[in-house]
Design a protein around this motif. Structure first.
Motif, PDB file in Angstrom:
ATOM      1  N   PHE A 689     -11.404   3.607   5.834  1.00 47.84           N
ATOM      2  CA  PHE A 689     -10.854   3.905   4.513  1.00 47.84           C
ATOM      3  C   PHE A 689     -10.036   2.703   4.043  1.00 47.84           C
ATOM      4  CE2 PHE A 689     -10.752   8.851   4.870  1.00 47.84           C
ATOM      5  CZ  PHE A 689     -12.086   8.875   4.503  1.00 47.84           C
ATOM      6  N   ASP A 690     -10.412   2.162   2.914  1.00 44.40           N
ATOM      7  CA  ASP A 690      -9.760   0.964   2.386  1.00 44.40           C
ATOM      8  C   ASP A 690      -9.068   1.295   1.069  1.00 44.40           C
ATOM      9  OD1 ASP A 690      -9.022  -1.670   2.050  1.00 44.40           O
ATOM     10  OD2 ASP A 690     -10.934  -2.297   1.213  1.00 44.40           O
ATOM     11  N   GLU A 691      -7.754   1.271   1.072  1.00 49.46           N
ATOM     12  CA  GLU A 691      -6.952   1.442  -0.145  1.00 49.46           C
ATOM     13  C   GLU A 691      -7.215   2.785  -0.839  1.00 49.46           C
ATOM     14  OE1 GLU A 691      -4.718  -0.534  -0.457  1.00 49.46           O
ATOM     15  OE2 GLU A 691      -5.309  -2.474   0.348  1.00 49.46           O
ATOM     16  N   ILE A 692      -7.236   3.857  -0.093  1.00 46.02           N
ATOM     17  CA  ILE A 692      -7.425   5.181  -0.681  1.00 46.02           C
ATOM     18  C   ILE A 692      -6.251   5.506  -1.598  1.00 46.02           C
ATOM     19  CG2 ILE A 692      -7.558   7.659  -0.186  1.00 46.02           C
ATOM     20  CD1 ILE A 692     -10.063   6.181   0.534  1.00 46.02           C
ATOM     21  N   GLY A 693      -6.561   6.008  -2.794  1.00 48.45           N
ATOM     22  CA  GLY A 693      -5.529   6.459  -3.724  1.00 48.45           C
ATOM     23  C   GLY A 693      -5.087   5.450  -4.754  1.00 48.45           C
ATOM     24  N   ASP A 700       0.502  10.084  -7.238  1.00 51.29           N
ATOM     25  CA  ASP A 700      -0.707  10.845  -6.927  1.00 51.29           C
ATOM     26  C   ASP A 700      -1.447  10.198  -5.757  1.00 51.29           C
ATOM     27  OD1 ASP A 700      -0.104  12.410  -9.036  1.00 51.29           O
ATOM     28  OD2 ASP A 700      -1.882  11.960 -10.222  1.00 51.29           O
ATOM     29  N   GLY A 701      -1.640   8.893  -5.869  1.00 51.57           N
ATOM     30  CA  GLY A 701      -2.391   8.160  -4.852  1.00 51.57           C
ATOM     31  C   GLY A 701      -1.715   8.210  -3.497  1.00 51.57           C
ATOM     32  N   MET A 702      -0.382   8.017  -3.522  1.00 43.76           N
ATOM     33  CA  MET A 702       0.359   8.033  -2.269  1.00 43.76           C
ATOM     34  C   MET A 702       0.310   9.417  -1.618  1.00 43.76           C
ATOM     35  SD  MET A 702       4.138   6.375  -1.662  1.00 43.76           S
ATOM     36  CE  MET A 702       4.271   6.046  -3.379  1.00 43.76           C
ATOM     37  N   ALA A 703       0.433  10.451  -2.434  1.00 39.39           N
ATOM     38  CA  ALA A 703       0.388  11.815  -1.904  1.00 39.39           C
ATOM     39  C   ALA A 703      -0.993  12.104  -1.291  1.00 39.39           C
ATOM     40  CB  ALA A 703       0.686  12.814  -3.018  1.00 39.39           C
ATOM     41  N   LEU A 704      -2.036  11.695  -1.995  1.00 41.17           N
ATOM     42  CA  LEU A 704      -3.389  11.898  -1.477  1.00 41.17           C
ATOM     43  C   LEU A 704      -3.595  11.145  -0.171  1.00 41.17           C
ATOM     44  CD1 LEU A 704      -5.631  11.730  -4.668  1.00 41.17           C
ATOM     45  CD2 LEU A 704      -5.602  13.570  -2.981  1.00 41.17           C
ATOM     46  N   ALA A 705      -3.183   9.880  -0.144  1.00 39.17           N
ATOM     47  CA  ALA A 705      -3.376   9.059   1.046  1.00 39.17           C
ATOM     48  C   ALA A 705      -2.685   9.680   2.256  1.00 39.17           C
ATOM     49  CB  ALA A 705      -2.854   7.640   0.793  1.00 39.17           C
ATOM     50  N   LEU A 721      -9.834   3.646  10.701  1.00 41.89           N
ATOM     51  CA  LEU A 721      -9.141   2.430  10.260  1.00 41.89           C
ATOM     52  C   LEU A 721      -8.785   2.650   8.795  1.00 41.89           C
ATOM     53  CD1 LEU A 721     -11.382  -0.360  11.866  1.00 41.89           C
ATOM     54  CD2 LEU A 721      -9.569   1.006  12.892  1.00 41.89           C
ATOM     55  N   PHE A 722      -7.497   2.615   8.496  1.00 47.22           N
ATOM     56  CA  PHE A 722      -7.004   2.986   7.171  1.00 47.22           C
ATOM     57  C   PHE A 722      -6.142   1.837   6.658  1.00 47.22           C
ATOM     58  CE2 PHE A 722      -4.708   5.042   3.871  1.00 47.22           C
ATOM     59  CZ  PHE A 722      -5.351   6.234   3.536  1.00 47.22           C
ATOM     60  N   SER A 723      -6.678   1.063   5.720  1.00 54.55           N
ATOM     61  CA  SER A 723      -5.870  -0.023   5.157  1.00 54.55           C
ATOM     62  C   SER A 723      -5.214   0.453   3.866  1.00 54.55           C
ATOM     63  CB  SER A 723      -6.742  -1.255   4.875  1.00 54.55           C
ATOM     64  OG  SER A 723      -7.535  -1.058   3.730  1.00 54.55           O
ATOM     65  N   THR A 724      -4.007  -0.025   3.623  1.00 58.86           N
ATOM     66  CA  THR A 724      -3.271   0.468   2.462  1.00 58.86           C
ATOM     67  C   THR A 724      -2.219  -0.536   2.009  1.00 58.86           C
ATOM     68  OG1 THR A 724      -1.970   2.330   1.609  1.00 58.86           O
ATOM     69  CG2 THR A 724      -1.541   1.658   3.881  1.00 58.86           C
ATOM     70  N   HIS A 725      -1.842  -0.423   0.721  1.00 56.53           N
ATOM     71  CA  HIS A 725      -0.685  -1.145   0.194  1.00 56.53           C
ATOM     72  C   HIS A 725       0.519  -0.212   0.022  1.00 56.53           C
ATOM     73  CE1 HIS A 725      -3.299  -4.566  -0.626  1.00 56.53           C
ATOM     74  NE2 HIS A 725      -2.208  -5.255  -0.901  1.00 56.53           N
ATOM     75  N   TYR A 726       0.313   1.058   0.329  1.00 63.58           N
ATOM     76  CA  TYR A 726       1.429   1.997   0.249  1.00 63.58           C
ATOM     77  C   TYR A 726       2.258   1.855   1.520  1.00 63.58           C
ATOM     78  CZ  TYR A 726      -1.115   4.269  -3.576  1.00 63.58           C
ATOM     79  OH  TYR A 726      -1.763   4.527  -4.751  1.00 63.58           O
TER      80      TYR A 726
END
Length: 864
Positions: A689-693, A700-705, A721-726
């Motif tokens: 998962f890359d940048e979900i939300g 909204d995006g942060m809550a979903l992620a 593997l979960f990449s994120t900017h949150y």
């Protein structure tokens, strides 16, 4: 005045035949041309850019007409088929010279996108499947497919429509056949999704006619879908399909499953950017020497194995080839001279084979003894003996072709000079008559010159007048009277015949005509004899293709420094030391690629990856998946060392793209792809998962992620593997035991951002958004202004570490939602819904819609 005329008998015949093939262009043979009339002519003239004329120009309604020469028809037919059309080829079934009245004509074959035999070398490593789908009484589906160019025939059972579409996505098919019942709900969807021709087959041939192909299938629905497919093939091809192999039933869960999104995101067969093979994993792996090896490689890539013993068997052979360089080079030398055995066998069965094809078949079979010798030289009988035992050269076929076919046969089998001298006594007699006759004519010319004293006298031949004696008008007086019979007058010469010349002409021409006919008969008989070896030759072709793929794996493994991975069914530990992305590494060079490791034990389900854009997070995630795929194909992997569990499925959500074809936005595509993983993944799956939300509002995006991560940790427990900017999500490491933080390193040097492309433990300290914008070349004044705005936001808001995401400083007011005595009615309603929510049964899309509804309620409360 133009007059309305009645249809001629020929047009009546045309219309009668056309009525039987309303969905195809009818190529109607008239002498040396294929003609098209009415709507066919108008459409074909436009599509093929040929001249549109008309028949009966003086009639009230002239008939539109266009045509193509029969000797060039193949090119025009191919163009129409590649555009997704069908072509019905209608031939003259009688000799017009010997027929009184209308020549009988019949459609001898219907060429369709799914039955087209492309002889183009660039397409030789690609299958062309004709697929069929039938919905069964239980609501599931049976999917069958065949490649008439190779004889492959397969079938599988699928539970729902999504599974059908996903399986079709793995097949290079150009046409799909449905029965009338299935067509009602599926035709439009298939046409829209795949953009291919959907054909409806109403008439079914009895199953007993295909008993030898389908008898061993365990399920009736498997037989039903193949009877539909084979009925369509019989109706369109109108010739022997004896090369079709016995149907093979398979289960999709016997292979590593990858849905449409995973195949696209991982660029298995084509590059996302160019939609070409170059830049894909297939491009990196393909060092096959034969066309059939190239096709098998793609099939293995689309369906990696999950049975450990099968994987290890391939792996042992690859290791053996890696360790025996010189023997592998000998194997390659033999494979290089092997032609496409599968398609040669199909051409024999379909009656398309010519003399040159049989020479290719002979040459291919002659390589088998050398191939056996090279494999036996490896001297590892436990690895290779079973292969050696099955490699049969069929010397009787080699000897038959060697004895019958000349070294340089013509392309056409009706022109003669294809059968060797000494193969057939009668043919030799005809040839002797021809050779002696022509020698006699040469002697006659010499005698006539001496007898008449005319040195320029010559004996010639043309198709209209046959053999003749030609004398210039200046020498006519030298001819003796009564011997020569005038045949033709030219401007400066006269042509004559004599009784002896007539007699010899009859003998020679009769021998030539009968010789060509006999050669064709002998070739057809030879073809039928070779057809009897179809099953054995197809089995040989598969074995040679498998050897070819394995040597390709060995070549790539050695050339790009791959290593043999350890695979296990007994634990879920995932460990890769200094792994690399095989495609990126090949493009930029090994010295420039920064390898990265990964270590996830049985209890570590989620790797949370942070770091700036362009730092290599997506590449890192993809390379892990590609290493898994390579390992389960039986190939070595681009890593110094790897220990991998067997995965059952791979799911991906990487990159941002609108699905314009189905009208879905970037965020909707993101949610759909995410939902696929959450619905079907197991604890044995790999999830990327890359940048979900990021496609929606920040909260909204942060809550979903976060909800997705908690759901995976609690319910699925697959390696993720979960990449994120949150950056806020990095706090989950303390809350979820199965989650670990890592980041891709970057440093600031002299005010510039330097990517290290190296994975490190712990969360990233910054997002480096402005630095990346600067690297992208944005104007300096824009970057400076953004920095001022960011500083202002920092002063006004409490920022989470390094994210730049503002959180209002009135946190006490926000917490009032959970203080019952201070609640407004809407807040109480939201809290009640939240308390009753069964999160484990909630999809990401449902969560997003609920959050959006809560926001609207709170906004309406504030506006009062």
């Amino acid at each position: 005045m133009p007059q309305k005329t009645k249809n001629t008998p020929m047009m009546e015949q045309y219309l009668s035949i056309k009525e039987q093939y309303p969905d195809a262009f009818l190529f109607y043979r008239l002498g040396d041309f294929y003609e098209l009339f009415h709507d066919d002519a108008m459409k074909a003239a436009k599509l093929l850019e040929i001249t549109l004329t008309s028949r009966n120009k003086n009639a009230d309604e002239p008939i539109p007409m266009c045509g193509v020469p029969f000797h060039a028809a193949a090119e025009y037919i191919q163009r129409l088929v590649e555009m997704g059309h069908k072509v019905a080829v209608c031939e003259q079934m009688e000799d017009a010279k010997l027929t009184k009245g209308m020549v009988r004509r019949e459609v001898v074959r219907v060429i369709t996108p799914g039955t087209f035999l492309n002889e183009n070398g660039s397409e030789s490593k690609t299958n062309n499947y004709l697929a069929s789908v039938v919905r069964n009484e239980a609501g599931g589906y049976a999917l069958g497919y065949a490649d008439i160019g190779t004889g492959e025939l397969k079938v599988t059972l699928l539970t729902n429509e999504d599974a059908v579409f996903n399986e079709l996505q793995t097949l290079p098919f150009k046409e799909i056949v449905l029965d009338e019942k299935t067509a009602e709900g599926l035709t439009e969807k298939l046409e829209k999704h795949f953009g291919i021709l959907v054909s409806i087959q109403a008439k079914l041939i009895p199953e007993t006619d295909f008993q030898d192909l389908v008898a061993e299938l365990p399920q009736q629905s498997e037989k039903d879908v193949l009877v539909l497919l084979l009925s369509y093939l019989s109706d369109t091809q109108k010739r022997s399909l004896s090369h079709l192999q016995k149907a093979v039933a398979y289960q999709t869960d016997a292979f590593l499953k990858m849905d449409t999104y995973a195949r696209r995101n991982l660029e298995l067969a084509v590059s996302i950017r160019t939609q070409q093979k170059k830049g894909s994993l297939l491009w990196t792996l393909d060092e096959t020497k034969t066309a059939m090896g190239g096709r098998m490689l793609k099939q293995w890539l689309e369906k990696p194995l999950i049975n450990l013993s099968d994987i290890l068997e391939r792996q042992r052979k690859v290791e053996s080839l890696v360790n025996h360089y010189f023997e592998r080079m000998d194997i390659n030398d033999s494979l290089t001279s092997v032609y496409d055995l599968e398609r040669l066998v199909a051409r024999v069965s379909l009656g398309n084979v010519n003399g040159r094809d049989l020479i290719q078949l002979k040459t291919s079979l002659q390589q088998i003894p050398g191939l056996v010798q090279a494999i036996a030289a490896i001297d590892e009988p436990d690895v290779w003996q079973a292969v050696i035992d099955k490699l049969e050269a069929y010397p009787e076929v080699i000897e038959l072709i060697e004895r019958a076919i000349t070294d340089n046969p013509p392309i056409q089998i009706t022109e003669g000079n294809i059968i060797r001298d000494g193969y057939d006594e009668q043919l030799d007699r005809y040839r002797d008559a021809m050779n002696n006759g022509k020698l006699w004519i040469a002697m006659l010319q010499k005698e006539e010159r001496e007898k008449t004293g005319i040195k320029t006298l010559k004996i010639g031949y043309n198709r209209i007048f046959g053999y003749y004696i030609e004398v210039t008008k200046a020498n006519l007086a030298a001819l003796p009277e009564g011997t020569y019979e005038r045949k033709q007058t030219l401007a400066n010469a006269e042509r004559f015949v004599t009784p002896a010349l007539k007699e010899k002409e009859t003998l020679i021409l009769e021998a030539e005509e009968k010789s060509v006919e006999l050669e064709h008969e002998l070739f057809v008989a030879l073809r039928e004899e070779i057809k009897g070896y179809s099953r054995q030759l197809q089995a040989l072709a598969k074995l040679v293709a498998e050897i070819d793929v394995l040597q390709s794996f060995a070549h790539v493994s050695e050339a790009y420094h791959f290593s043999k991975p350890e695979l296990s069914n007994s634990d879920r530990n995932l460990s890769i030391k200094d792994g690399r992305h095989p495609v990126v590494e090949r493009v930029i060079g090994k010295d420039k690629f920064v390898p990265n490791s990964i270590s996830m034990n049985e209890d570590n389900h989620i790797l949370l990856i942070t770091g700036p854009n362009m730092s290599g997070k997506s590449t890192y995630m993809r390379q892990v998946a590609l290493i898994v795929i390579l390992a389960q194909m039986g190939c070595f992997v681009p890593a110094e060392k790897a220990h991998l569990p067997i995965f059952d499925q791979i799911f991906t959500r990487i990159g941002a793209a609108d699905d314009l074809y189905s009208g879905q936005s970037t965020f909707m595509v993101e949610m759909v792809e995410t939902n696929q993983a959450l619905r079907f993944a197991t604890d044995k799956s790999l999830i990327l998962f890359d940048e979900i939300g990021r496609g929606t509002a920040t909260y909204d995006g942060m809550a979903l992620a976060e909800a997705i991560l908690r759901y995976i940790d609690r319910t699925i427990k697959g390696k993720t593997l979960f990449s994120t900017h949150y950056h806020e999500l990095t706090q989950l490491e303390a809350d979820l035991a199965g989650t670990k933080n890592v980041h891709v390193g970057a440093i600031e040097k002299d005010g510039e951002l330097v990517f290290l492309h190296k994975l490190m433990q712990g969360p990233a300290d910054k997002s480096y958004g402005l630095h990346v914008a600067k690297l992208a070349g944005m104007p300096h004044e824009l970057i400076a202004e953004a920095q001022v705005i960011l500083n202002s936001l920092n002063e006004q808001h409490v920022l989470h570490a390094g994210t730049g995401i503002p959180v209002p400083d009135d946190t006490v007011e926000q917490l009032a939602l959970f203080q019952e005595n201070a609640m407004q009615p809407n807040e109480k309603h939201i809290l009640d819904e939240l308390s009753d929510l069964a999160l484990e049964d909630c999809t990401p899309m449902q969560a997003m819609l609920m959050i959006d509804g809560w926001k609207k309620l709170l906004k309406s409360q504030k506006s009062r």
